[in-house]
Write a protein that holds these residues in place. Sequence first.
Motif, PDB file in Angstrom:
ATOM      1  N   LEU A  55      34.327  21.030  -2.816  1.00 59.07           N
ATOM      2  CA  LEU A  55      33.447  21.988  -3.481  1.00 59.07           C
ATOM      3  C   LEU A  55      33.659  23.366  -2.881  1.00 59.07           C
ATOM      4  O   LEU A  55      33.957  23.512  -1.692  1.00 59.07           O
ATOM      5  N   LEU A  56      33.494  24.375  -3.714  1.00 54.98           N
ATOM      6  CA  LEU A  56      33.674  25.741  -3.237  1.00 54.98           C
ATOM      7  C   LEU A  56      32.510  26.149  -2.362  1.00 54.98           C
ATOM      8  O   LEU A  56      31.356  25.847  -2.674  1.00 54.98           O
ATOM      9  N   GLU A  57      32.795  26.839  -1.319  1.00 57.87           N
ATOM     10  CA  GLU A  57      31.763  27.365  -0.429  1.00 57.87           C
ATOM     11  C   GLU A  57      31.561  28.834  -0.778  1.00 57.87           C
ATOM     12  O   GLU A  57      32.525  29.556  -1.023  1.00 57.87           O
ATOM     13  N   PRO A  58      30.324  29.297  -0.825  1.00 57.42           N
ATOM     14  CA  PRO A  58      30.109  30.723  -1.105  1.00 57.42           C
ATOM     15  C   PRO A  58      30.636  31.575   0.045  1.00 57.42           C
ATOM     16  O   PRO A  58      30.751  31.114   1.187  1.00 57.42           O
ATOM     17  N   GLU A  59      30.973  32.835  -0.283  1.00 54.52           N
ATOM     18  CA  GLU A  59      31.512  33.741   0.730  1.00 54.52           C
ATOM     19  C   GLU A  59      30.513  33.969   1.857  1.00 54.52           C
ATOM     20  O   GLU A  59      30.876  34.058   3.014  1.00 54.52           O
ATOM     21  N   HIS A  60      29.280  34.124   1.469  1.00 61.53           N
ATOM     22  CA  HIS A  60      28.241  34.310   2.480  1.00 61.53           C
ATOM     23  C   HIS A  60      27.029  33.463   2.067  1.00 61.53           C
ATOM     24  O   HIS A  60      26.825  33.165   0.885  1.00 61.53           O
ATOM     25  N   SER A  61      26.257  33.111   3.028  1.00 60.44           N
ATOM     26  CA  SER A  61      25.112  32.237   2.788  1.00 60.44           C
ATOM     27  C   SER A  61      24.028  32.984   1.999  1.00 60.44           C
ATOM     28  O   SER A  61      23.743  34.152   2.246  1.00 60.44           O
ATOM     29  N   LEU A  62      23.434  32.285   1.068  1.00 59.78           N
ATOM     30  CA  LEU A  62      22.368  32.880   0.264  1.00 59.78           C
ATOM     31  C   LEU A  62      20.984  32.567   0.817  1.00 59.78           C
ATOM     32  O   LEU A  62      19.987  33.043   0.293  1.00 59.78           O
ATOM     33  N   VAL A  63      20.929  31.785   1.850  1.00 53.40           N
ATOM     34  CA  VAL A  63      19.644  31.363   2.395  1.00 53.40           C
ATOM     35  C   VAL A  63      18.860  32.555   2.930  1.00 53.40           C
ATOM     36  O   VAL A  63      17.677  32.728   2.616  1.00 53.40           O
ATOM     37  N   GLN A  64      19.487  33.399   3.710  1.00 55.92           N
ATOM     38  CA  GLN A  64      18.788  34.528   4.334  1.00 55.92           C
ATOM     39  C   GLN A  64      18.229  35.508   3.300  1.00 55.92           C
ATOM     40  O   GLN A  64      17.053  35.865   3.363  1.00 55.92           O
ATOM     41  N   PRO A  65      19.021  35.975   2.308  1.00 56.09           N
ATOM     42  CA  PRO A  65      18.453  36.911   1.324  1.00 56.09           C
ATOM     43  C   PRO A  65      17.329  36.292   0.487  1.00 56.09           C
ATOM     44  O   PRO A  65      16.331  36.951   0.185  1.00 56.09           O
ATOM     45  N   VAL A  66      17.493  35.025   0.145  1.00 54.78           N
ATOM     46  CA  VAL A  66      16.448  34.374  -0.655  1.00 54.78           C
ATOM     47  C   VAL A  66      15.163  34.245   0.159  1.00 54.78           C
ATOM     48  O   VAL A  66      14.060  34.495  -0.346  1.00 54.78           O
ATOM     49  N   MET A  67      15.294  33.873   1.421  1.00 57.98           N
ATOM     50  CA  MET A  67      14.105  33.747   2.267  1.00 57.98           C
ATOM     51  C   MET A  67      13.432  35.107   2.470  1.00 57.98           C
ATOM     52  O   MET A  67      12.197  35.195   2.496  1.00 57.98           O
TER      53      MET A  67
END
Length: 171
Positions: A55-67
């Motif tokens: 599976l493709l991994e995103p370039e950067h994690s989206l967890v921090q901006p969403v939180m």
Amino acid sequence: MDVFDDRTGHITDEGFAALLAGQLDELASLEAAEHLSFCDSCCARYADLLTGEALLEPEHSLVQPVMERAKRRSRVIFFRHAMKAGLAACLALTLWFTGVFTMLPSAVGAALPDRAAYRLEQQQRLNEAAEKELKEQLDASNAPADTLNTRISNAVGQLLNALNQKGESDK
């Protein structure tokens, strides 16, 4: 064959192979499906095996901006509720200190008549109207009270005589 690793609790490589080949019995298939529903690492490995590619991994994690957005949104909501409560408290205190609440019962009491007094007044009006009507009837007949009594006693006497005569004729 063990479907699950006793040490980690994840699905083993043999378990994945049996799951993909359809060789698991019904109970083992249900247990594997339940495990895949909540275990992200096993679900990613299973998807990897199904597609044959990673599976493709995103370039950067989206967890921090969403939180951060969730925290900012919760602060805004909290601030709005606090402002509403503060404004309501200020309005209530302003009304309290101006004396509006102490004047309110007297103003309401003056505006609304007492029900008992109102009913008594209505009954008195009806009594006065009935007395007036009786006086008018007596004045219209111009008959003194003793004449009325005489008429009543004469009518009762005639009735008794009629009953006596009927009783004698039946004998």
